[in-house]
Design an enzyme around this catalytic site. Structure first.
Site, PDB file in Angstrom:
ATOM      1  N   GLY A 223      36.780 -53.340  48.465  1.00 59.49           N
ATOM      2  CA  GLY A 223      36.418 -54.541  47.806  1.00 59.49           C
ATOM      3  C   GLY A 223      36.966 -55.708  48.188  1.00 59.49           C
ATOM      4  N   GLU A 224      37.601 -56.550  47.324  1.00 58.86           N
ATOM      5  CA  GLU A 224      38.201 -57.788  47.657  1.00 58.86           C
ATOM      6  C   GLU A 224      39.919 -57.384  47.521  1.00 58.86           C
ATOM      7  OE1 GLU A 224      36.923 -60.089  49.439  1.00 58.86           O
ATOM      8  OE2 GLU A 224      39.098 -61.118  49.602  1.00 58.86           O
TER       9      GLU A 224
ATOM     10  N   CYS B 143      38.931 -49.491  53.499  1.00 60.94           N
ATOM     11  CA  CYS B 143      39.029 -50.859  53.868  1.00 60.94           C
ATOM     12  C   CYS B 143      39.889 -51.573  52.809  1.00 60.94           C
ATOM     13  CB  CYS B 143      37.463 -51.304  53.486  1.00 60.94           C
ATOM     14  SG  CYS B 143      37.059 -52.800  54.401  1.00 60.94           S
TER      15      CYS B 143
ATOM     16  N   ARG C 195      43.511 -58.731  57.784  1.00 60.93           N
ATOM     17  CA  ARG C 195      42.324 -58.794  56.980  1.00 60.93           C
ATOM     18  C   ARG C 195      41.233 -59.389  57.921  1.00 60.93           C
ATOM     19  NH1 ARG C 195      43.914 -60.939  51.168  1.00 60.93           N
ATOM     20  NH2 ARG C 195      41.494 -60.381  50.959  1.00 60.93           N
TER      21      ARG C 195
ATOM     22  N   ILE D 250      32.659 -53.331  56.839  1.00 63.35           N
ATOM     23  CA  ILE D 250      32.491 -54.658  56.038  1.00 63.35           C
ATOM     24  C   ILE D 250      33.565 -55.418  55.765  1.00 63.35           C
ATOM     25  CG2 ILE D 250      31.236 -55.157  54.020  1.00 63.35           C
ATOM     26  CD1 ILE D 250      30.203 -52.462  53.674  1.00 63.35           C
ATOM     27  N   ARG D 251      33.553 -56.468  56.488  1.00 61.85           N
ATOM     28  CA  ARG D 251      34.410 -57.364  56.641  1.00 61.85           C
ATOM     29  C   ARG D 251      36.120 -56.566  56.677  1.00 61.85           C
ATOM     30  NH1 ARG D 251      34.952 -60.992  52.086  1.00 61.85           N
ATOM     31  NH2 ARG D 251      35.865 -62.467  53.544  1.00 61.85           N
TER      32      ARG D 251
ATOM     33  N   HIS E 274      33.932 -47.526  55.883  1.00 64.78           N
ATOM     34  CA  HIS E 274      33.578 -47.015  54.333  1.00 64.78           C
ATOM     35  C   HIS E 274      32.887 -45.866  54.324  1.00 64.78           C
ATOM     36  CE1 HIS E 274      33.845 -50.827  51.759  1.00 64.78           C
ATOM     37  NE2 HIS E 274      34.038 -51.208  53.166  1.00 64.78           N
TER      38      HIS E 274
ATOM     39  N   GLU F  69      32.466 -43.592  52.316  1.00 60.12           N
ATOM     40  CA  GLU F  69      31.504 -43.300  51.058  1.00 60.12           C
ATOM     41  C   GLU F  69      30.170 -43.759  51.299  1.00 60.12           C
ATOM     42  OE1 GLU F  69      33.502 -45.650  51.461  1.00 60.12           O
ATOM     43  OE2 GLU F  69      32.903 -47.749  50.181  1.00 60.12           O
TER      44      GLU F  69
HETATM   45  N1  GLN Z   1      37.735 -58.159  53.919  1.00 59.37           N
HETATM   46  C1  GLN Z   1      38.245 -57.666  52.610  1.00 59.37           C
HETATM   47  C2  GLN Z   1      39.578 -58.061  52.164  1.00 59.37           C
HETATM   48  O1  GLN Z   1      40.626 -57.854  52.950  1.00 59.37           O
HETATM   49  C3  GLN Z   1      38.074 -55.980  52.357  1.00 59.37           C
HETATM   50  C4  GLN Z   1      36.630 -55.610  52.664  1.00 59.37           C
HETATM   51  C5  GLN Z   1      36.160 -54.337  52.025  1.00 59.37           C
HETATM   52  O2  GLN Z   1      36.918 -53.649  51.447  1.00 59.37           O
HETATM   53  N2  GLN Z   1      34.854 -54.107  52.370  1.00 59.37           N
HETATM   54  O3  GLN Z   1      39.606 -58.277  51.084  1.00 59.37           O
END
Ligand code: GLN
Length: 191
Positions: free
Chosen positions: A50-51, A82, A109, A135-136, A171, A173
């Site tokens: 998530g974020e 993540c 991050r 993902i990021r 990820h 999942e």
């Molecule tokens: N880049 C996000 C962060 O550091 C994490 C991205 C993710 O969980 N898919 O908040």
């Protein structure tokens, strides 16, 4: 017969359903964890992606940091993916947030650059053909001696374990491969 394992999924922000579906394919039931007393009813916990900043603010607001640390230190299994992996690190180097210090590595991050939103690649390591969706994604750097590296991409650890705590910078999942979730379930102490 032993009852089915119950896994908590931190439900401040992030994907509950995809983790719940992977766990259900492995015979485990999932419940949402939103406050400390929810942890009493679970055998293991997933900290989803998530974020990170949003999840960290939520953890602070509901007072879950200490409860999660106590949960992990009691030996019950934890899987962070993540953003969840960032929260498990001993330190977050850039855009710092409070972390749990349960894995001996520094999280960086968005380590693949702001241009690289997502990509998929097969990791090197003991889990054959482990396809990882990033993902990021963060990177875990400066691993300490107690950190077991189970998979790497471009030499960087992407799946690590320290005792009962597993962190994936990708990820798991989002693929049909349930082996990362199995690592969590397999370390639930016998009941
Ligand atoms: N880049 C996000 C962060 O550091 C994490 C991205 C993710 O969980 N898919 O908040």
């Amino acid at each position: 017969m032993a009852r089915e394992p119950v896994v908590g999924i931190l439900a401040i922000q992030g994907d509950f359903e995809a983790h719940a579906s992977a766990l259900s394919r492995l015979g485990a039931r999932s419940v949402r964890v939103r406050r400390d007393r929810d942890l009493d009813a679970v055998d293991a916990i997933v900290l989803p992606g998530g974020e990170t900043t949003t999840i960290a603010k939520g953890l602070e607001r509901v007072g879950l940091y200490d409860a999660l640390e106590t949960f992990a230190r009691s030996g019950r299994p934890v899987l962070g993916t993540c953003a969840g992996a960032v929260l498990l690190a001993r330190e977050v180097e850039n855009h710092p947030v409070r972390s749990l210090g349960l894995i001996d590595a520094v999280a960086v991050r968005n380590a693949y650059g702001s241009q690289v939103d997502s990509f998929s690649v097969t990791a090197d390591g003991e889990l054959e053909n482990l396809r990882c969706i990033f993902i990021r994604a963060p990177q875990l750097r400066r691993p300490g001696p107690d950190l077991e590296v189970l998979a790497r991409v471009d030499g960087w650890p992407v799946l690590v374990r320290q005792k009962n705590v597993v962190a994936a910078t990708f990820h798991p999942e989002l693929t049909d491969d349930t082996r990362v979730h199995s690592l969590l379930l397999d370390s639930i102490p016998a009941r």
